[in-house]
Design a protein around this motif. Sequence first.
Motif, mmCIF file in Angstrom:
data_model
loop_
_atom_site.group_PDB
_atom_site.id
_atom_site.type_symbol
_atom_site.label_atom_id
_atom_site.label_comp_id
_atom_site.label_asym_id
_atom_site.label_seq_id
_atom_site.Cartn_x
_atom_site.Cartn_y
_atom_site.Cartn_z
ATOM 1 N N ARG A 113 0.833 -1.208 0.000
ATOM 2 C CA ARG A 113 0.000 0.000 0.000
ATOM 3 C C ARG A 113 0.868 1.258 0.000
ATOM 4 O O ARG A 113 0.547 2.258 -0.656
ATOM 5 C CB ARG A 113 -0.918 0.016 1.214
ATOM 6 N N LEU A 114 1.959 1.209 0.742
ATOM 7 C CA LEU A 114 2.848 2.373 0.838
ATOM 8 C C LEU A 114 3.846 2.446 -0.315
ATOM 9 O O LEU A 114 4.637 3.381 -0.372
ATOM 10 C CB LEU A 114 3.603 2.337 2.169
ATOM 11 N N LYS A 115 3.802 1.429 -1.178
ATOM 12 C CA LYS A 115 4.733 1.350 -2.317
ATOM 13 C C LYS A 115 6.185 1.312 -1.823
ATOM 14 O O LYS A 115 7.062 2.034 -2.311
ATOM 15 C CB LYS A 115 4.510 2.515 -3.285
ATOM 16 N N VAL A 116 6.408 0.433 -0.843
ATOM 17 C CA VAL A 116 7.741 0.252 -0.266
ATOM 18 C C VAL A 116 8.109 -1.226 -0.384
ATOM 19 O O VAL A 116 7.860 -2.023 0.532
ATOM 20 C CB VAL A 116 7.774 0.686 1.219
ATOM 21 N N PRO A 117 8.684 -1.645 -1.505
ATOM 22 C CA PRO A 117 8.982 -3.065 -1.706
ATOM 23 C C PRO A 117 10.065 -3.620 -0.789
ATOM 24 O O PRO A 117 10.145 -4.828 -0.579
ATOM 25 C CB PRO A 117 9.427 -3.125 -3.179
ATOM 26 N N ASP A 118 10.897 -2.737 -0.233
ATOM 27 C CA ASP A 118 11.998 -3.191 0.623
ATOM 28 C C ASP A 118 11.705 -2.938 2.100
ATOM 29 O O ASP A 118 12.615 -2.703 2.887
ATOM 30 C CB ASP A 118 13.301 -2.503 0.223
ATOM 31 N N GLY A 119 10.430 -3.015 2.487
ATOM 32 C CA GLY A 119 10.041 -2.719 3.856
ATOM 33 C C GLY A 119 10.751 -3.567 4.894
ATOM 34 O O GLY A 119 11.217 -3.053 5.920
ATOM 35 N N LEU A 120 10.850 -4.871 4.645
ATOM 36 C CA LEU A 120 11.511 -5.755 5.613
ATOM 37 C C LEU A 120 12.972 -5.377 5.801
ATOM 38 O O LEU A 120 13.493 -5.413 6.920
ATOM 39 C CB LEU A 120 11.392 -7.218 5.159
ATOM 40 N N GLU A 121 13.622 -5.022 4.713
ATOM 41 C CA GLU A 121 15.024 -4.611 4.812
ATOM 42 C C GLU A 121 15.146 -3.308 5.606
ATOM 43 O O GLU A 121 16.032 -3.154 6.456
ATOM 44 C CB GLU A 121 15.612 -4.413 3.414
ATOM 45 N N LEU A 122 14.241 -2.383 5.361
ATOM 46 C CA LEU A 122 14.296 -1.082 6.031
ATOM 47 C C LEU A 122 14.159 -1.214 7.544
ATOM 48 O O LEU A 122 14.865 -0.539 8.297
ATOM 49 C CB LEU A 122 13.198 -0.167 5.492
ATOM 50 N N ILE A 123 13.239 -2.074 7.996
ATOM 51 C CA ILE A 123 12.998 -2.159 9.440
ATOM 52 C C ILE A 123 14.076 -2.954 10.163
ATOM 53 O O ILE A 123 14.150 -2.919 11.393
ATOM 54 C CB ILE A 123 11.614 -2.762 9.753
ATOM 55 N N GLU A 124 14.919 -3.659 9.412
ATOM 56 C CA GLU A 124 15.984 -4.434 10.040
ATOM 57 C C GLU A 124 17.315 -3.688 10.077
ATOM 58 O O GLU A 124 18.273 -4.167 10.672
ATOM 59 C CB GLU A 124 16.155 -5.762 9.292
ATOM 60 N N ARG A 125 17.354 -2.508 9.494
ATOM 61 C CA ARG A 125 18.593 -1.730 9.495
ATOM 62 C C ARG A 125 18.930 -1.270 10.908
ATOM 63 O O ARG A 125 18.060 -0.849 11.663
ATOM 64 C CB ARG A 125 18.461 -0.518 8.582
#
Length: 214
Positions: free
Chosen positions: A133-145
């Motif tokens: 929905r947010l058009k963020v395909p790398d969401g999992l990567e972002l939250i693990e940084r």
Amino acid sequence: MTDGIDARQPLWFYDFVSPFSYLLLEQHDKWPELPFTLTPVRLNDLYRHWGQRVAYDVPAKRIFTYRYALFRAEQLGIPFRMPPAHPFDSSKAILLAVALGSELTTVREIFRFIWRDGRDPSSADGFADLCERLKVPDGLELIERESTLAQLSRNCADAIALGVFGVPTFWLNNQLFWGEDALPMVLYCARTPNWLDSKEVKRITSLPSGLANA
């Protein structure tokens, strides 16, 4: 490197697990016309620090809280649908907001995903749908940084240093205003900041406790 909270600026603290944070943000057009910085924190971290019991651990309080949230939503004309289970782990949603800069449009969309559409952002499918929905395909990567995790921890530590004990909370003119129903007080104090310096406010602010062990 993390960014510390600038307490000279108006702030708004929230956690996606809070239905009242959702209801207050949906009234954003009624907020004082000030540049509030939306600041995500973990509600459980605040409870843990101040030694507060989680509200949802008290069965009767839990039921009343849900009913009151629904009542307030209906009273305000705000669409409202509880997620399938509550409380839920809001960590993924909070970290995603941190990673995306906690912009108003992003934060509002996450809140609406949970509290308007009744979705669970903690499940694998729910988080994937939220990222889509947010058009963020790398969401999992972002939250693990590490930088994202460190920023959220810094937010919580700085919020506690200001005395924040719950959400939603406004920080305005070096004062805390807690709860969705505190909006009228925020508006009044934004227009009349000297009220907080009045004799009676100062008197009740410094009242001693009447209990020996308090």
